[in-house]
Design an enzyme around this catalytic site. Structure first.
Site: not given
Length: 169
Positions: A98, A119, A127-128, A156
């Protein structure tokens, strides 16, 4: 002038049943169908863009897609859209914070966090991939909350740089 048709369809995914909504030729919303009320203005149906969204999300969860190439029109303030654009620049398998996004945008981490929470197209707008300071995973407003965020990061191959405050690493 005729308004574009607003359509929605659902898709089962490893992080829950997703409700995909498009207006005309653009994706406008992804929500967790079991948790959020349906879009009262949308008709159940399919369209070329919803078919494309579903296919790309399925490819993402199968490990065959690392980036999305979809027409989208997320509704938000100018600042929110700037935050969402920055989030799309975070590569698959990577994270940011952030604070780092706030520095890039000349803003505050709290304002970035609020934009992340607003979002309308999670997963596609990643946003994750945005964490708190020191590897703290921060929050996540979709699906099962933090568990969903950690599942997407694990898919990911991304991990917070340090163990998080909940000892889940």
């Amino acid at each position: 002038m005729e308004r574009p048709e607003r359509l929605t369809r659902t898709l089962d995914s490893p992080v829950g049943r997703l409700a995909l909504t498009a207006v005309g030729p653009a994706l406008v919303r992804i929500a967790w169908a079991d948790q959020e009320p349906g879009d009262p203005l949308a008709l159940a149906g399919d369209s070329p863009v919803l078919t494309q969204v579903a296919a790309q999300i399925e490819q993402y969860f199968a490990g065959a897609r690392r980036a999305f190439d979809l027409p989208s029109a997320p509704a938000g303030t100018g600042f929110q859209r700037r935050v969402w654009t920055e989030m799309t620049r975070i590569p698959f398998g990577s994270t940011s914070t952030y604070g780092a996004l706030a520095d890039t945008l000349g803003s505050s981490p709290r304002a970035v966090g609020q934009a992340c929470g607003a979002n309308p197209i999670p997963i596609v707008i990643p946003c994750h991939r945005v964490l708190g300071a020191g590897g703290n995973p921060g929050g996540y407003s979709g699906g099962a909350g933090l568990d969903t965020k950690l599942a997407l990061l694990a898919l990911e191959g991304a991990r917070p740089s340090e163990p998080d405050l909940f000892g889940r690493n």
